[in-house]
Design an enzyme around this catalytic site. Sequence first.
Site, short mmCIF file in Angstrom:
data_model
loop_
_atom_site.label_atom_id
_atom_site.label_comp_id
_atom_site.label_asym_id
_atom_site.label_seq_id
_atom_site.Cartn_x
_atom_site.Cartn_y
_atom_site.Cartn_z
N ASP A 222 0.52 -1.03 -0.05
CA ASP A 222 0.08 -0.14 0.09
C ASP A 222 0.96 1.46 0.03
O ASP A 222 1.67 1.52 0.61
CB ASP A 222 -0.75 0.08 1.32
CG ASP A 222 -1.77 1.17 1.32
OD1 ASP A 222 -2.98 0.79 0.53
OD2 ASP A 222 -1.72 2.17 2.46
N GLU A 289 8.27 -21.51 -4.16
CA GLU A 289 7.20 -20.72 -4.86
C GLU A 289 7.61 -19.35 -4.87
O GLU A 289 8.12 -18.73 -3.75
CB GLU A 289 6.06 -21.01 -3.95
CG GLU A 289 4.94 -20.19 -4.51
CD GLU A 289 3.85 -19.82 -3.67
OE1 GLU A 289 4.00 -19.37 -2.86
OE2 GLU A 289 2.45 -20.05 -4.03
C1 NOJ Z 1 -4.06 3.16 -0.70
C2 NOJ Z 1 -5.47 2.08 -0.40
O1 NOJ Z 1 -5.75 1.44 -1.52
C3 NOJ Z 1 -6.54 3.03 0.23
O2 NOJ Z 1 -7.83 2.35 0.14
C4 NOJ Z 1 -6.24 3.58 1.58
O3 NOJ Z 1 -7.06 4.55 1.95
C5 NOJ Z 1 -5.03 4.32 1.28
N1 NOJ Z 1 -3.79 3.75 0.52
C6 NOJ Z 1 -4.49 4.53 2.75
O4 NOJ Z 1 -4.01 3.12 3.24
#
Ligand code: NOJ
Length: 581
Positions: A222, A289
């Site tokens: 993320d 893997e």
């Molecule tokens: C990207 C994520 O996809 C989103 O849903 C989130 O609000 C922000 N990053 C913060 O983690």
Amino acid sequence: MRVATLLVLAVAASAAASDADWWQTALIYQIYPRSFKDSDGDGIGDLNGITEKLPYLQQLGVDAIWLSPIYLSPMYDFGYDITNYTKIAPEYGTMEDFDNLMAKAKALGIRVVLDYVPNHTGNESEWFIKSAQREAGYENYYIWADGTPDPNDASTTLPPNNWVSNFRKSAWEYSTTRGQYYLHQFAIGQPDLNYREAKVQEEMKNVLRFWLDKGVSGFRVDAINMMYEVDPNDYGGVYPDEPLSGDEDAAADDYNYLSHIYTRDLNETYNVVYDWRDLLDEYYMTDGEYKIMMTEAYTELTLMIRYYGTDTRNGSIPFNFSFLENIKNNSNARDMKLVIDKWMTYMPNGKTANWVNGNHDQSRVASRQGSDRVDAMNLLALLLPGVALTYQGEEIGMLDGEVTWEQTVDPQACNTDDPINYWKKSRDPNRTPYQWDSSAHAGFSTTTGDTWLPVASNYRTLNLAAQMAAEKSHYKFYKDVLAVRKLPAVRAGDLETTVISESVLVVSRLLPGYPGVVGIVNLSDEEYHLDLTSIKLLPVQMRVVASGVDCPHKKDEWMRKSNITVTAHCALLLQTVRKCC
Ligand code: NOJ
Ligand code: MG
């Protein structure tokens, strides 16, 4: 109409078809656990709901599922605010439920990829609580800074600088416990971790190890490009103000008001990603893997590409968001060809491409581009080389749901404080529950109350059961294309994208010694009669293997290369019978 442009891109031309490892051609299906399937009737999707639906996903043909965060969280940002990275959110189930999901997925041949959120924890995290209390060893786990004096009120302070959160307003929040401000690039409940602190790096590596030990096949990472902020030591001990972007549409509280030169895309980020790659490769060495890592960064292409690695270090697969950002509902075949070719051209040699058609942060394909382009966009993502990502519901062409201001829960929308224009920022409409069938709550939940977000009102007609029963449907087309995706020509063939007319794009995948496949999409309201003789390597005869909802063709119908009719909005997949080439 004749060939306007033609480009042949070699895709692992030397590799034998079977050499491509699972991750290089995987169809990864993104599950937003809250909205997929509720097994216990509380109106919220959960792990057992996912497990229950694994046979559906296997039948559909998915290789791996990526689960948006399933960890313990107060859910200010629906799981992207994590209290503890190695505990399961109780509303989603237990660790036993997760282990069970893993075992079932494994038995069905579906790999599991988890969401990894390194930029920030939740503010209920033990690390954050200890850091706020300045507990020894935890002092520097987060980005802390003193406030600046308030010229109008000596009893208080103002935030350390002008930085703005992605969700609007100051990116700083005062902690009375600590007497300092902490940085949150997203919601107030999402304090940014400090990657200049070695212990943070080690803690976060342990998180990867924990889940790898449980047998997951990799991670989606993320907000990777937010991971580092500048080092205040380089700026006289303070975090400097960011310059104005000059964006006239942005108000002072908006993220786009500033140019984020001190909080995004910092060089240090890449090395951490390469370190994680090394860690994942240790598991590859022991259990054989390969572990996939896909990174999320909405940024410039050249910065994105660097995540792939360097001459000496391997990196991640950076999500290719160009379908989301650069293909509009009026984009024509030339526009689409350029978008495809651009990624293939910028991608370093020998790396794996990827195509993202949607996710939980973006308006759905049908809403963004129109329902009559759903088959075309699914066909392109599935037929192009590399990894394809499908967000749950895109296989049936779900539309964004209707969510009123009162029902709105997305922090990005709530933070607008605007009951009229909130929808421009809201991600709730693309997170409404999966539409399984026409029963109450679309078969998503048995709750007698409300589901966490309302089910879209079109569910009685737009649902999976209806599309399974129909002679033609987005689902059936998607499934047929996915089956063809397993062929050697799609796994390892060369790519050729050909603009036949303003509205017709042809994508062929050819591999010497194997039957080839050809996708045709007509983006217009008009019917076209095509002559594909200019695509020299295509044999004369081809067979229909997938036919979209707007095409009259039946599967197994024969076509001659020189005479192919594509009706308005038809997306068609053909297979050559003779081996290429
Ligand atoms: C990207 C994520 O996809 C989103 O849903 C989130 O609000 C922000 N990053 C913060 O983690
Ligand atoms: Mg539930």
